[in-house]
Design an enzyme around this catalytic site. Structure first.
Site, mmCIF file in Angstrom:
data_model
loop_
_atom_site.group_PDB
_atom_site.id
_atom_site.type_symbol
_atom_site.label_atom_id
_atom_site.label_comp_id
_atom_site.label_asym_id
_atom_site.label_seq_id
_atom_site.Cartn_x
_atom_site.Cartn_y
_atom_site.Cartn_z
ATOM 1 N N GLU A 1 2.550 55.442 19.114
ATOM 2 C CA GLU A 1 1.867 54.917 20.291
ATOM 3 C C GLU A 1 1.316 56.068 21.129
ATOM 4 O OE1 GLU A 1 3.119 52.421 24.311
ATOM 5 O OE2 GLU A 1 4.384 52.344 22.530
ATOM 6 N N GLU B 1 -1.442 54.475 31.241
ATOM 7 C CA GLU B 1 -0.902 53.405 32.065
ATOM 8 C C GLU B 1 -1.145 53.737 33.540
ATOM 9 O OE1 GLU B 1 2.776 51.583 29.545
ATOM 10 O OE2 GLU B 1 3.118 53.505 30.527
#
Length: 265
Positions: free
Chosen positions: A151, A155
């Site tokens: 990943e 964010e």
């Protein structure tokens, strides 16, 4: 998520027998509950999507399920919408909890059908300002794709939209969070956020074309596996120390995406 909460493999939920919610990261849980029928995938090539419409040949909307754990939201296809060259994701309480997989809130998640390898992943987006909320643009793969968990994250935490948090996971090992001061309010307008992922080299994060962070593997091996491109908007639960407590403002919260592009390297 703060490293103090710990992270490990993304097993758990419908697809996998051992729930690990306390160990899972914000974005990586996104695919655990997806009802996929097979791990087969195709590796995609370069594209730009200006979101004039829902491209069902490239993307799909999460619908009718929840990640569980810290995600206090059920995914609904009708909460990812397209209008005037913008893709939006709404967070609200419409028909919840019965119509929200038992959760008190509904929201949208969007992901590619194909997986993508080394290259530049870029989105022009406007984030949500609200304590307890995460606006996400990231790449992910895991057991639901027949692969270990890799990943790479962008964010924006709604408690402070003048910052973004970067992170990456390789074989389920994360703990590489870095907070970047943006120099602007990401909720006040559109800005460009890019992840540049080089084969066996570096991961570079850019904001409006400016390099703001680099990982070279010195803090742990970098991801190597093709990943899906994803976006989502969600309120947390049980992670107030990281996100702050969420309270619904009474009207929908909306993250907006002007375009997403991928350039294969």
């Amino acid at each position: 998520m703060p490293t103090g909460l710990g992270r490990s493999s993304a097993g758990g939920g419908r697809r996998f027998p051992t729930p690990r919610w306390l160990l899972a990261p914000p974005a990586a849980l996104a695919l655990i509950f997806q009802p996929m029928t097979a791990p087969a995938y195709a590796v995609g090539g370069s594209f730009t999507d200006t979101f004039d419409a829902y491209d069902t040949g490239r993307w799909h909307k999460a619908d009718g399920w929840s990640n569980g754990g810290m995600f206090n939201v059920g995914w609904r296809a009708d909460h990812t919408w397209f209008n005037g060259g913008v893709m939006g994701q709404n967070l609200d309480v419409a028909t919840c909890p019965s119509g929200c997989s038992g959760k008190p809130y509904a929201s949208g998640e969007y992901r590619t059908d194909e997986l993508y390898s080394y290259g530049r992943f870029e989105a022009r987006l406007q984030a949500v300002k609200r304590e307890g909320v995460v606006t996400g643009f990231f790449t992910y793969t895991g057991p639901s794709d027949g692969q270990p968990w890799d990943e790479i994250d962008v964010e924006i935490l709604g408690k402070n939209t003048t910052q973004m948090q970067t992170n990456y996971f390789t074989d389920g090992v994360g703990g590489h969070e870095t907070v970047i001061d943006l120099g602007f309010d990401a909720s006040a307008g559109y800005h460009d956020y890019a992840i540049e992922w080089w084969n066996q080299g570096t991961i570079n994060w850019f904001v409006d074309g400016r390099l703001v962070h680099q990982e070279n593997g010195s803090r742990g091996p970098l991801p190597t596996r093709p990943m899906r491109i994803m976006t989502n908007l969600w309120p947390g639960t049980g992670v107030d120390g990281w996100l702050g407590p969420f309270t619904y403002p009474g009207t929908p919260l909306t993250a907006r995406y002007d375009w997403i592009s991928y350039t294969k390297y």
